[in-house]
Scaffold this motif. Structure first.
Motif, PDB file in Angstrom:
ATOM      1  N   VAL A 230       9.814  40.773  50.786  1.00 35.37           N
ATOM      2  CA  VAL A 230       9.645  41.173  49.380  1.00 35.37           C
ATOM      3  C   VAL A 230       8.288  40.763  48.829  1.00 35.37           C
ATOM      4  O   VAL A 230       8.072  40.781  47.608  1.00 35.37           O
ATOM      5  N   ARG A 231       7.349  40.426  49.700  1.00 34.87           N
ATOM      6  CA  ARG A 231       6.020  40.035  49.218  1.00 34.87           C
ATOM      7  C   ARG A 231       5.352  41.168  48.435  1.00 34.87           C
ATOM      8  O   ARG A 231       4.724  40.932  47.396  1.00 34.87           O
ATOM      9  N   GLY A 232       5.477  42.390  48.929  1.00 40.66           N
ATOM     10  CA  GLY A 232       4.870  43.524  48.235  1.00 40.66           C
ATOM     11  C   GLY A 232       5.464  43.727  46.856  1.00 40.66           C
ATOM     12  O   GLY A 232       4.737  43.947  45.870  1.00 40.66           O
ATOM     13  N   GLU A 233       6.791  43.642  46.760  1.00 41.33           N
ATOM     14  CA  GLU A 233       7.460  43.822  45.469  1.00 41.33           C
ATOM     15  C   GLU A 233       7.087  42.708  44.487  1.00 41.33           C
ATOM     16  O   GLU A 233       6.821  42.964  43.310  1.00 41.33           O
ATOM     17  N   LEU A 234       7.055  41.474  44.968  1.00 47.49           N
ATOM     18  CA  LEU A 234       6.678  40.346  44.109  1.00 47.49           C
ATOM     19  C   LEU A 234       5.229  40.470  43.651  1.00 47.49           C
ATOM     20  O   LEU A 234       4.906  40.147  42.498  1.00 47.49           O
ATOM     21  N   SER A 235       4.370  40.940  44.538  1.00 48.60           N
ATOM     22  CA  SER A 235       2.963  41.139  44.172  1.00 48.60           C
ATOM     23  C   SER A 235       2.829  42.155  43.046  1.00 48.60           C
ATOM     24  O   SER A 235       2.053  41.951  42.097  1.00 48.60           O
ATOM     25  N   LEU A 236       3.587  43.229  43.148  1.00 51.20           N
ATOM     26  CA  LEU A 236       3.495  44.273  42.128  1.00 51.20           C
ATOM     27  C   LEU A 236       4.037  43.785  40.787  1.00 51.20           C
ATOM     28  O   LEU A 236       3.474  44.088  39.728  1.00 51.20           O
ATOM     29  N   VAL A 237       5.125  43.017  40.821  1.00 50.18           N
ATOM     30  CA  VAL A 237       5.641  42.421  39.582  1.00 50.18           C
ATOM     31  C   VAL A 237       4.577  41.528  38.950  1.00 50.18           C
ATOM     32  O   VAL A 237       4.352  41.563  37.731  1.00 50.18           O
ATOM     33  N   ALA A 238       3.905  40.725  39.779  1.00 51.24           N
ATOM     34  CA  ALA A 238       2.854  39.838  39.270  1.00 51.24           C
ATOM     35  C   ALA A 238       1.698  40.641  38.671  1.00 51.24           C
ATOM     36  O   ALA A 238       1.147  40.276  37.617  1.00 51.24           O
ATOM     37  N   CYS A 239       1.329  41.744  39.315  1.00 52.28           N
ATOM     38  CA  CYS A 239       0.256  42.594  38.793  1.00 52.28           C
ATOM     39  C   CYS A 239       0.621  43.158  37.420  1.00 52.28           C
ATOM     40  O   CYS A 239      -0.217  43.194  36.499  1.00 52.28           O
ATOM     41  N   ILE A 240       1.856  43.605  37.269  1.00 49.42           N
ATOM     42  CA  ILE A 240       2.299  44.157  35.988  1.00 49.42           C
ATOM     43  C   ILE A 240       2.286  43.076  34.910  1.00 49.42           C
ATOM     44  O   ILE A 240       1.828  43.304  33.783  1.00 49.42           O
ATOM     45  N   LEU A 241       2.759  41.886  35.250  1.00 42.34           N
ATOM     46  CA  LEU A 241       2.768  40.782  34.288  1.00 42.34           C
ATOM     47  C   LEU A 241       1.350  40.381  33.894  1.00 42.34           C
ATOM     48  O   LEU A 241       1.088  40.038  32.733  1.00 42.34           O
ATOM     49  N   ALA A 242       0.432  40.438  34.846  1.00 40.74           N
ATOM     50  CA  ALA A 242      -0.957  40.065  34.552  1.00 40.74           C
ATOM     51  C   ALA A 242      -1.595  41.037  33.570  1.00 40.74           C
ATOM     52  O   ALA A 242      -2.559  40.681  32.873  1.00 40.74           O
ATOM     53  N   ALA A 243      -1.071  42.268  33.494  1.00 37.89           N
ATOM     54  CA  ALA A 243      -1.641  43.256  32.588  1.00 37.89           C
ATOM     55  C   ALA A 243      -1.556  42.793  31.135  1.00 37.89           C
ATOM     56  O   ALA A 243      -2.466  43.068  30.331  1.00 37.89           O
ATOM     57  N   GLY A 244      -0.475  42.104  30.769  1.00 41.78           N
ATOM     58  CA  GLY A 244      -0.353  41.589  29.414  1.00 41.78           C
ATOM     59  C   GLY A 244      -1.431  40.567  29.100  1.00 41.78           C
ATOM     60  O   GLY A 244      -2.026  40.565  28.009  1.00 41.78           O
ATOM     61  N   HIS A 245      -1.688  39.684  30.038  1.00 42.29           N
ATOM     62  CA  HIS A 245      -2.742  38.676  29.902  1.00 42.29           C
ATOM     63  C   HIS A 245      -4.104  39.348  29.748  1.00 42.29           C
ATOM     64  O   HIS A 245      -4.901  38.983  28.871  1.00 42.29           O
ATOM     65  N   VAL A 246      -4.366  40.349  30.582  1.00 38.33           N
ATOM     66  CA  VAL A 246      -5.644  41.059  30.533  1.00 38.33           C
ATOM     67  C   VAL A 246      -5.813  41.751  29.183  1.00 38.33           C
ATOM     68  O   VAL A 246      -6.870  41.646  28.540  1.00 38.33           O
ATOM     69  N   GLY A 247      -4.770  42.443  28.733  1.00 38.81           N
ATOM     70  CA  GLY A 247      -4.843  43.149  27.466  1.00 38.81           C
ATOM     71  C   GLY A 247      -5.126  42.223  26.296  1.00 38.81           C
ATOM     72  O   GLY A 247      -5.933  42.549  25.408  1.00 38.81           O
ATOM     73  N   PHE A 248      -4.500  41.056  26.291  1.00 34.08           N
ATOM     74  CA  PHE A 248      -4.691  40.099  25.195  1.00 34.08           C
ATOM     75  C   PHE A 248      -6.142  39.642  25.127  1.00 34.08           C
ATOM     76  O   PHE A 248      -6.752  39.618  24.051  1.00 34.08           O
ATOM     77  N   TYR A 249      -6.710  39.281  26.270  1.00 38.23           N
ATOM     78  CA  TYR A 249      -8.066  38.731  26.259  1.00 38.23           C
ATOM     79  C   TYR A 249      -9.134  39.808  26.103  1.00 38.23           C
ATOM     80  O   TYR A 249     -10.207  39.528  25.563  1.00 38.23           O
TER      81      TYR A 249
END
Length: 233
Positions: free
Chosen positions: A91-110
């Motif tokens: 599930v490394r690929g799936e976890l990576s994609l979840v992390a990428c989506i979550l990082a989008a919120g951080h990117v948008g804020f900054y």
């Protein structure tokens, strides 16, 4: 300390939710996107304080996404025969994609926070400027790693090019640690205990990963040489 607590909880959640993530990855992608949306709603003051305070730690500081990336990276350096690697590697690929989506919120804020200041020519501390420069590199790497983590993309790509692209995860992770250190450095230099502690925690995790990655690389090379010798015999 917040990072280490989040990392411990994230690691436990990855082990517990491994089967649901494997069976219903889209559900977790949607949940990650929903967290991004909640975070953006909270930025406008539309969430109760108890919900916003939790999202502020996990999303604005990217603790949840970074912890997921940490789990994914450390799975890759675990011994080949370990139970933990066998359990989480699928599930490394799936976890990576979840992390990428979550990082989008951080990117948008900054982006919303710093873009107007940068465009207006406002002064930015050197450490913050370095952090923002690293963020641009990380954003490009994040896009590549996120897209190639999609199952539909993985299955259409040849194995060798896909593996080469996925090796970008190594510089991505180390640069992410450097990005965090740069962003915390001004507060740490002004005596911020929390910032100082966080820098030490991130540095310790990054150093541990680097040592394990080098050890794994050396072990893989020894195995490859031994296999080549056996084939030659």
């Amino acid at each position: 300390m917040d990072f280490l607590i989040t990392l411990a909880c994230t690691t436990a959640a990855c082990f517990l939710l491994r089967n649901p993530v494997k069976r219903f990855p889209v559900l977790f992608y949607v949940l990650a996107a929903a967290l991004d949306m909640l975070f953006l709603v909270g930025c406008f003051g539309l969430l109760p304080w108890f919900a916003w305070s939790g999202l502020l730690v996990l999303m604005r500081r990217c603790l949840l996404a970074f912890s997921l990336f940490t789990v994914v990276m450390f799975v890759g350096v675990l011994p080949a025969g370990s139970k933990a690697r066998a359990w989480l590697a699928p599930v490394r690929g799936e976890l990576s994609l979840v992390a990428c989506i979550l990082a989008a919120g951080h990117v948008g804020f900054y982006v919303a926070s710093y873009a107007p200041r940068m465009l207006a020519g406002g002064a930015v501390e050197p450490a913050i400027a370095a952090s923002l420069a690293l963020a641009l590199v990380l954003l490009a790497l994040l896009a590549v790693l996120g897209v190639t983590s999609l199952k539909s993309v993985r299955t259409r790509m040849a194995s060798t090019p896909w593996k080469r692209l996925q090796r970008l995860a190594y510089p991505f992770y180390l640069l992410a640690c450097a990005h965090v250190a740069c962003s915390l450095l001004p507060a740490a230099l002004h005596g911020g205990t929390a910032a100082q502690t966080s820098i030490v925690a991130y540095a310790a995790v990054a150093a541990a990963y680097l040592v394990l990655r080098l050890m794994r690389f050396a072990m893989d090379r020894r195995r490859a040489r031994a296999a080549a010798q056996r084939a030659g015999i």
